[in-house]
Design an enzyme around this catalytic site. Structure first.
Site, PDB file in Angstrom:
ATOM      1  N   ASN A   1      -7.088 -11.183  -1.241  1.00 51.09           N
ATOM      2  CA  ASN A   1      -5.957 -11.879  -1.858  1.00 51.09           C
ATOM      3  C   ASN A   1      -4.787 -12.004  -0.886  1.00 51.09           C
ATOM      4  O   ASN A   1      -3.723 -12.452  -1.267  1.00 51.09           O
ATOM      5  CB  ASN A   1      -5.518 -11.200  -3.159  1.00 51.09           C
ATOM      6  CG  ASN A   1      -5.156  -9.750  -2.967  1.00 51.09           C
ATOM      7  OD1 ASN A   1      -5.356  -9.171  -1.895  1.00 51.09           O
ATOM      8  ND2 ASN A   1      -4.632  -9.139  -4.011  1.00 51.09           N
TER       9      ASN A   1
ATOM     10  N   TYR B   1       2.003  -1.823 -14.178  1.00 53.68           N
ATOM     11  CA  TYR B   1       0.737  -1.194 -13.773  1.00 53.68           C
ATOM     12  C   TYR B   1       1.065   0.253 -13.390  1.00 53.68           C
ATOM     13  O   TYR B   1       1.191   0.591 -12.221  1.00 53.68           O
ATOM     14  CB  TYR B   1       0.142  -1.977 -12.594  1.00 53.68           C
ATOM     15  CG  TYR B   1      -1.284  -1.624 -12.266  1.00 53.68           C
ATOM     16  CD1 TYR B   1      -2.323  -1.976 -13.111  1.00 53.68           C
ATOM     17  CD2 TYR B   1      -1.589  -0.948 -11.100  1.00 53.68           C
ATOM     18  CE1 TYR B   1      -3.645  -1.664 -12.797  1.00 53.68           C
ATOM     19  CE2 TYR B   1      -2.904  -0.630 -10.775  1.00 53.68           C
ATOM     20  CZ  TYR B   1      -3.920  -0.995 -11.620  1.00 53.68           C
ATOM     21  OH  TYR B   1      -5.217  -0.688 -11.312  1.00 53.68           O
TER      22      TYR B   1
ATOM     23  N   SER C   1      -1.404  -4.009  10.747  1.00 50.05           N
ATOM     24  CA  SER C   1      -1.691  -4.944  11.836  1.00 50.05           C
ATOM     25  C   SER C   1      -3.009  -4.620  12.534  1.00 50.05           C
ATOM     26  O   SER C   1      -3.646  -5.498  13.104  1.00 50.05           O
ATOM     27  CB  SER C   1      -0.546  -4.946  12.852  1.00 50.05           C
ATOM     28  OG  SER C   1      -0.366  -3.660  13.400  1.00 50.05           O
TER      29      SER C   1
ATOM     30  N   ASP D   1       3.047  -4.924 -10.106  1.00 52.80           N
ATOM     31  CA  ASP D   1       4.343  -4.835 -10.782  1.00 52.80           C
ATOM     32  C   ASP D   1       4.486  -3.502 -11.511  1.00 52.80           C
ATOM     33  O   ASP D   1       3.550  -2.719 -11.595  1.00 52.80           O
ATOM     34  CB  ASP D   1       4.584  -6.037 -11.708  1.00 52.80           C
ATOM     35  CG  ASP D   1       3.660  -6.081 -12.908  1.00 52.80           C
ATOM     36  OD1 ASP D   1       3.299  -5.012 -13.454  1.00 52.80           O
ATOM     37  OD2 ASP D   1       3.306  -7.188 -13.329  1.00 52.80           O
TER      38      ASP D   1
END
Length: 144
Positions: free
Chosen positions: A76, A85, A64, A82
């Site tokens: 992004n 990787y 934050s 996942d």
């Protein structure tokens, strides 16, 4: 409790810790010194690679305070890593865009992650009507 194998690419960052009963998000740290001018893009190395359990993925998002402290946004908006990787050279990175000149130092906490189960297989059933009352059509307020 799940056990996750982790490889560190830097001995200059603090080891990951999970603080029980505080949050289920875990902070990630910059593993390199990064200087950015306004408008520049960088992949900030996070100094870790992991073997996630089968059927799980990591969701990586800014902390934050990241925008306030460093003037960067994650390009992004949310990274998804996942379980495939998971190799020795599969270091995690945070892609950022600087909105002002900034310095990010080794060991600065810049993002966080949590482990989530994969979404189950879903079948979509087409219908002309849904069974619940309308809420106004836009967000929770119904106002555009």
């Amino acid at each position: 409790m799940e056990t996750i194998r982790i490889k560190y690419f830097s001995d200059q960052i603090e080891k990951l810790t999970y603080i029980e009963n505080k949050s289920d998000w875990i902070d990630l740290r910059a593993a390199a010194e990064v200087s950015l001018k306004k408008g520049e893009f960088a992949l900030i190395p996070l100094g870790v690679a992991m073997e996630l359990p089968a059927g799980y993925e990591a969701h990586v998002v800014p902390r934050s305070s990241t925008f306030k402290n460093f003037g960067v946004i994650q390009t992004n908006h949310m990274g998804v890593i996942d379980e495939s990787y998971c190799g020795d050279n599969d270091q995690w990175y945070m892609p950022v865009l600087a909105v002002r000149d900034t310095e990010i130092h080794i060991n600065d906490r810049i993002c966080q992650f949590r482990i989530m189960k994969h979404q189950p297989v879903i079948h979509f059933e087409e219908t002309s009507e849904l069974r619940h009352a309308d809420r106004g059509g836009f967000g929770s307020t119904g106002k555009a």
